[in-house]
Scaffold this motif. Structure first.
Motif, PDB file in Angstrom:
ATOM      1  N   SER A  34      12.606  -4.046   1.279  1.00  0.00           N
ATOM      2  CA  SER A  34      12.054  -2.890   0.576  1.00  0.00           C
ATOM      3  C   SER A  34      12.570  -1.587   1.200  1.00  0.00           C
ATOM      4  CB  SER A  34      10.531  -2.938   0.567  1.00  0.00           C
ATOM      5  OG  SER A  34      10.044  -2.679   1.855  1.00  0.00           O
ATOM      6  N   MET A  35      12.815  -1.637   2.498  1.00  0.00           N
ATOM      7  CA  MET A  35      13.389  -0.467   3.158  1.00  0.00           C
ATOM      8  C   MET A  35      14.838  -0.249   2.701  1.00  0.00           C
ATOM      9  SD  MET A  35      14.356   0.021   7.175  1.00  0.00           S
ATOM     10  CE  MET A  35      15.902  -0.824   6.929  1.00  0.00           C
ATOM     11  N   LEU A  36      15.631  -1.343   2.705  1.00  0.00           N
ATOM     12  CA  LEU A  36      17.053  -1.234   2.341  1.00  0.00           C
ATOM     13  C   LEU A  36      17.250  -0.773   0.906  1.00  0.00           C
ATOM     14  CD1 LEU A  36      18.702  -4.421   3.911  1.00  0.00           C
ATOM     15  CD2 LEU A  36      18.727  -2.082   4.776  1.00  0.00           C
ATOM     16  N   THR A  37      16.356  -1.233   0.021  1.00  0.00           N
ATOM     17  CA  THR A  37      16.536  -0.904  -1.389  1.00  0.00           C
ATOM     18  C   THR A  37      15.763   0.366  -1.769  1.00  0.00           C
ATOM     19  OG1 THR A  37      14.781  -2.484  -1.926  1.00  0.00           O
ATOM     20  CG2 THR A  37      17.043  -3.279  -2.111  1.00  0.00           C
ATOM     21  N   GLY A  38      15.207   1.034  -0.769  1.00  0.00           N
ATOM     22  CA  GLY A  38      14.545   2.314  -1.019  1.00  0.00           C
ATOM     23  C   GLY A  38      13.358   2.218  -1.956  1.00  0.00           C
ATOM     24  N   LYS A  39      12.549   1.190  -1.758  1.00  0.00           N
ATOM     25  CA  LYS A  39      11.361   1.020  -2.603  1.00  0.00           C
ATOM     26  C   LYS A  39      10.369   2.175  -2.415  1.00  0.00           C
ATOM     27  CE  LYS A  39      11.604  -3.107  -4.761  1.00  0.00           C
ATOM     28  NZ  LYS A  39      13.047  -3.292  -4.632  1.00  0.00           N
ATOM     29  N   GLN A  41       7.079   4.329  -1.759  1.00  0.00           N
ATOM     30  CA  GLN A  41       6.136   4.324  -0.630  1.00  0.00           C
ATOM     31  C   GLN A  41       4.922   3.412  -0.871  1.00  0.00           C
ATOM     32  OE1 GLN A  41       4.896   8.297   0.314  1.00  0.00           O
ATOM     33  NE2 GLN A  41       3.594   7.636   2.008  1.00  0.00           N
ATOM     34  N   ILE A  42       4.484   3.365  -2.128  1.00  0.00           N
ATOM     35  CA  ILE A  42       3.309   2.534  -2.451  1.00  0.00           C
ATOM     36  C   ILE A  42       3.641   1.053  -2.250  1.00  0.00           C
ATOM     37  CG2 ILE A  42       1.779   1.781  -4.343  1.00  0.00           C
ATOM     38  CD1 ILE A  42       1.975   4.713  -5.395  1.00  0.00           C
ATOM     39  N   VAL A  43       4.848   0.670  -2.654  1.00  0.00           N
ATOM     40  CA  VAL A  43       5.274  -0.733  -2.512  1.00  0.00           C
ATOM     41  C   VAL A  43       5.391  -1.085  -1.028  1.00  0.00           C
ATOM     42  CG1 VAL A  43       7.119  -2.394  -3.008  1.00  0.00           C
ATOM     43  CG2 VAL A  43       6.519  -0.650  -4.719  1.00  0.00           C
ATOM     44  N   ILE A  44       6.010  -0.210  -0.272  1.00  0.00           N
ATOM     45  CA  ILE A  44       6.185  -0.457   1.169  1.00  0.00           C
ATOM     46  C   ILE A  44       4.819  -0.488   1.865  1.00  0.00           C
ATOM     47  CG2 ILE A  44       7.114   0.521   3.317  1.00  0.00           C
ATOM     48  CD1 ILE A  44       9.573   1.429   1.701  1.00  0.00           C
ATOM     49  N   GLY A  45       3.955   0.436   1.492  1.00  0.00           N
ATOM     50  CA  GLY A  45       2.607   0.474   2.075  1.00  0.00           C
ATOM     51  C   GLY A  45       1.854  -0.817   1.811  1.00  0.00           C
ATOM     52  N   LYS A  46       2.049  -1.381   0.610  1.00  0.00           N
ATOM     53  CA  LYS A  46       1.362  -2.628   0.247  1.00  0.00           C
ATOM     54  C   LYS A  46       1.884  -3.790   1.103  1.00  0.00           C
ATOM     55  CE  LYS A  46      -0.523  -5.677  -2.903  1.00  0.00           C
ATOM     56  NZ  LYS A  46      -0.437  -6.855  -2.049  1.00  0.00           N
ATOM     57  N   ILE A  47       3.193  -3.845   1.312  1.00  0.00           N
ATOM     58  CA  ILE A  47       3.754  -4.935   2.138  1.00  0.00           C
ATOM     59  C   ILE A  47       3.265  -4.804   3.582  1.00  0.00           C
ATOM     60  CG2 ILE A  47       5.857  -6.084   2.973  1.00  0.00           C
ATOM     61  CD1 ILE A  47       7.283  -4.953   0.446  1.00  0.00           C
ATOM     62  N   LEU A  48       3.216  -3.566   4.071  1.00  0.00           N
ATOM     63  CA  LEU A  48       2.712  -3.354   5.438  1.00  0.00           C
ATOM     64  C   LEU A  48       1.270  -3.858   5.567  1.00  0.00           C
ATOM     65  CD1 LEU A  48       3.820   0.229   6.575  1.00  0.00           C
ATOM     66  CD2 LEU A  48       4.162  -1.894   7.853  1.00  0.00           C
ATOM     67  N   LYS A  49       0.469  -3.583   4.554  1.00  0.00           N
ATOM     68  CA  LYS A  49      -0.934  -4.041   4.600  1.00  0.00           C
ATOM     69  C   LYS A  49      -1.019  -5.555   4.493  1.00  0.00           C
ATOM     70  CE  LYS A  49      -3.371   0.086   3.309  1.00  0.00           C
ATOM     71  NZ  LYS A  49      -3.507   0.982   2.167  1.00  0.00           N
ATOM     72  N   ASP A  50      -0.166  -6.139   3.645  1.00  0.00           N
ATOM     73  CA  ASP A  50      -0.140  -7.609   3.540  1.00  0.00           C
ATOM     74  C   ASP A  50       0.249  -8.224   4.885  1.00  0.00           C
ATOM     75  OD1 ASP A  50      -0.788  -7.462   0.883  1.00  0.00           O
ATOM     76  OD2 ASP A  50       1.235  -7.884   0.126  1.00  0.00           O
ATOM     77  N   LEU A  51       1.189  -7.570   5.546  1.00  0.00           N
ATOM     78  CA  LEU A  51       1.624  -8.064   6.858  1.00  0.00           C
ATOM     79  C   LEU A  51       0.468  -7.989   7.853  1.00  0.00           C
ATOM     80  CD1 LEU A  51       3.914  -9.030   8.771  1.00  0.00           C
ATOM     81  CD2 LEU A  51       4.474  -6.631   9.164  1.00  0.00           C
ATOM     82  N   LEU A  52      -0.262  -6.888   7.835  1.00  0.00           N
ATOM     83  CA  LEU A  52      -1.408  -6.743   8.736  1.00  0.00           C
ATOM     84  C   LEU A  52      -2.483  -7.795   8.423  1.00  0.00           C
ATOM     85  CD1 LEU A  52      -2.971  -5.180  10.947  1.00  0.00           C
ATOM     86  CD2 LEU A  52      -3.845  -3.693   9.134  1.00  0.00           C
TER      87      LEU A  52
END
Ligand SMILES: [Fe+2]
Ligand SMILES: [Fe+2]
Length: 135
Positions: A34-39, A41-52
């Motif tokens: 998601s970082m490489l493809t410039g997703k 912020q909401i998408v990246i924030g969601k993955i970070l929360k899923d990771l947590l």
């Protein structure tokens, strides 16, 4: 190229925890993609929360099993878990406030932490759990 590839060397000889680790690796790879493809912020924030969330779930399951079987390395192991959770929480807060951007350094940190935790800390319970018929 994928950031983090599962290898048989990472196995802790407890099937459910190997599966959890594979899922955590998938989430770190998703974050990297998601970082490489410039997703957004909401998408990246969601993955970070899923990771947590998944990290907390996995750590909780390891800790429960260590407590149930009175594993002597529990306290030291748990303190490593707690520090990592605090660090990921801090990253999420900083990301949401705009003070943190996704960088390859952050991806490498997540990958390296998980890899060294599995190899250096989780593997210490393998023989113990196997001796309690947990595999
Ligand atoms: Fe652990
Ligand atoms: Fe683990």
């Amino acid at each position: 190229m994928v950031l983090f590839q599962w290898k048989n060397d990472y196995s802790v000889n407890v099937r459910q925890f190997d599966n959890h680790h594979k899922k955590l690796i998938d989430l770190i790879n998703s974050l990297h993609d998601s970082m490489l493809t410039g997703k957004h912020q909401i998408v990246i924030g969601k993955i970070l929360k899923d990771l947590l969330d998944y990290t907390r779930y996995h750590f909780g399951e390891e800790e429960k099993l260590m407590i149930n079987h009175k594993f002597s390395g529990y306290a030291e192991h748990k303190s490593q878990h707690d520090k990592f959770v605090a660090k990921v929480c801090e990253c999420i807060q900083r990301y949401e406030s705009g003070a943190l951007t996704m960088t390859i350094d952050l991806m490498n940190f997540l990958r390296d932490w998980l890899k060294s935790h599995i190899l250096g800390t989780d593997k210490k319970y393998s023989e113990f759990f196997n001796s309690k018929n947990v595999a």
